[in-house]
Scaffold this motif. Structure first.
Motif, PDB file in Angstrom:
ATOM      1  N   LEU A 152      -4.172  -3.742   6.447  1.00  0.00           N
ATOM      2  CA  LEU A 152      -4.314  -3.592   5.008  1.00  0.00           C
ATOM      3  C   LEU A 152      -5.587  -2.830   4.650  1.00  0.00           C
ATOM      4  O   LEU A 152      -6.588  -2.908   5.354  1.00  0.00           O
ATOM      5  N   SER A 153      -5.538  -2.127   3.543  1.00  0.00           N
ATOM      6  CA  SER A 153      -6.738  -1.463   3.032  1.00  0.00           C
ATOM      7  C   SER A 153      -7.683  -2.505   2.461  1.00  0.00           C
ATOM      8  O   SER A 153      -7.305  -3.668   2.246  1.00  0.00           O
ATOM      9  N   GLN A 196      -6.341  -3.938  -0.702  1.00  0.00           N
ATOM     10  CA  GLN A 196      -5.258  -4.892  -0.450  1.00  0.00           C
ATOM     11  C   GLN A 196      -5.797  -6.211   0.089  1.00  0.00           C
ATOM     12  O   GLN A 196      -5.305  -7.288  -0.269  1.00  0.00           O
ATOM     13  N   TRP A 212       4.386 -11.850   0.290  1.00  0.00           N
ATOM     14  CA  TRP A 212       3.305 -10.985  -0.200  1.00  0.00           C
ATOM     15  C   TRP A 212       3.147  -9.756   0.687  1.00  0.00           C
ATOM     16  O   TRP A 212       2.990  -8.635   0.180  1.00  0.00           O
ATOM     17  N   ASN A 257       3.553  -5.786  -0.311  1.00  0.00           N
ATOM     18  CA  ASN A 257       2.334  -4.992  -0.380  1.00  0.00           C
ATOM     19  C   ASN A 257       2.023  -4.188   0.864  1.00  0.00           C
ATOM     20  O   ASN A 257       1.051  -3.434   0.896  1.00  0.00           O
ATOM     21  N   ARG A 258       2.844  -4.355   1.913  1.00  0.00           N
ATOM     22  CA  ARG A 258       2.604  -3.650   3.171  1.00  0.00           C
ATOM     23  C   ARG A 258       2.695  -2.153   2.957  1.00  0.00           C
ATOM     24  O   ARG A 258       3.576  -1.650   2.277  1.00  0.00           O
ATOM     25  N   THR A 259       1.749  -1.405   3.571  1.00  0.00           N
ATOM     26  CA  THR A 259       1.805   0.053   3.531  1.00  0.00           C
ATOM     27  C   THR A 259       3.004   0.519   4.319  1.00  0.00           C
ATOM     28  O   THR A 259       3.191   0.122   5.460  1.00  0.00           O
TER      29      THR A 259
END
Length: 313
Positions: free
Chosen positions: A282-283, A286, A306, A310-312
């Motif tokens: 995650l960034s 994130q 979640w 929200n996963r790239t």
């Protein structure tokens, strides 16, 4: 060490670096195809479209795949399917899978795709570049472009002379392969490759992007990692950086990862390695969002939902 090995096998650093420097990747690895493209027009990553034709991409083996829409110099739209084969061992069905993805793209979207593969394995004899069959009344010969990173071992001076970001990526990959049981040598190369970014005059953002890739793949034992950080912090201080140093930023990111993982484990119990790996990918934005969201989690399913949301890609 399990966490470190998971980090090394993950596809996220390749996905991140391809997104950050896609034109440079094409110019470095596939110059003939790059010459067809009008780089003045923006390219578009078709992540949703790719997910529709590769639902199984996240199951079992992990790949770094990107489907990209670009515009040719003649004004026509063309799609590029870029596959990075990260696994250490050859895959016998690889060529068939490249054909299958190409066919699915055409079948679902009516759009032919240029298929390209970057092979990261260490087997010099494994060089898949076509899928074919032939019968008396029917035949097929599907060819796709391939680049073998192992071949750059004999082009090291060319890599050193290049300021293309992917020269650094290839150098980091090769030295990671060559130093599997030579931690001290890997530490020296890791420092040398990162120092090279400063010597080439890269901007802060580029240094950080490439630093993240090098740091992700060139994993060190904890004692050598500590030595490396101390030496590199001194190096940056000697250069009197006016901004927050790359080492400090990366260190902060790592601290955030560890904090979020500890909080999650207190909240929902021990996390599987796969979920830890997803969190590490995650960034920073994130991670901070997850740190807030986890306060409302009641079980591991909440975390899974979640991450999926929200996963790239």
């Amino acid at each position: 060490m399990t966490e470190e090995l998971s980090r090394a096998d993950n596809d996220s650093p390749w996905k991140e670096i391809l997104e950050a420097y896609f034109p440079q990747a094409m110019q470095f690895f596939f110059p003939q195809t790059a010459a067809l493209i009008d780089w003045e027009r923006p390219h578009e990553f078709l992540d949703k479209e790719f997910q529709q034709i590769a639902r199984d991409a996240e199951q079992g083996r992990r790949y770094a795949d990107k489907l990209v829409k670009v515009w040719q110099i003649n004004g026509e739209e063309v799609w590029l399917l870029i596959h990075v084969e990260i696994q250490a061992n050859r895959e016998e069905t690889f060529a068939e899978r490249m054909f299958s993805y190409n066919l699915r793209i055409f079948d679902r979207f009516g759009q032919p795709a240029i298929s390209l593969a970057i092979l990261c394995d260490a087997d010099p004899k494994w060089r898949p570049n076509q899928y074919s069959y032939s019968y008396p009344d029917s035949s097929l010969d599907f060819k796709f472009g391939t680049v073998k990173l192992l071949d750059y071992q004999n082009r090291w001076q060319e890599l050193e002379a290049s300021d293309n970001p992917f020269a650094t990526v290839v150098m980091a990959h090769l030295k990671t392969q060559q130093t599997i049981k030579k931690s001290g040598e890997r530490k020296s190369w890791k420092f040398s490759l990162i120092r090279r970014l400063y010597e080439l005059g890269f901007q802060e953002r580029d240094i950080r992007n490439l630093y993240r890739f090098i740091d992700w793949v060139m994993i060190l034992p904890k004692d050598l990692e500590t030595e490396f950080w101390q030496e590199f912090k001194q190096f940056e201080q000697e250069r009197t950086m006016s901004y927050i140093t790359t080492g400090e930023r990366i260190g902060y990111e790592r601290g955030q990862q560890e904090l979020v993982i500890r909080l999650l484990q207190k909240r929902v119990g021990e996390l599987p390695e796969e979920e830890k790996t997803d969190i590490q990918a995650l960034s920073l934005v994130q991670l901070e969002a997850l740190g807030e969201a986890l306060l409302d989690f009641t079980d591991s399913d909440d975390l899974l939902h979640w991450l999926r949301a929200n996963r790239t890609a």
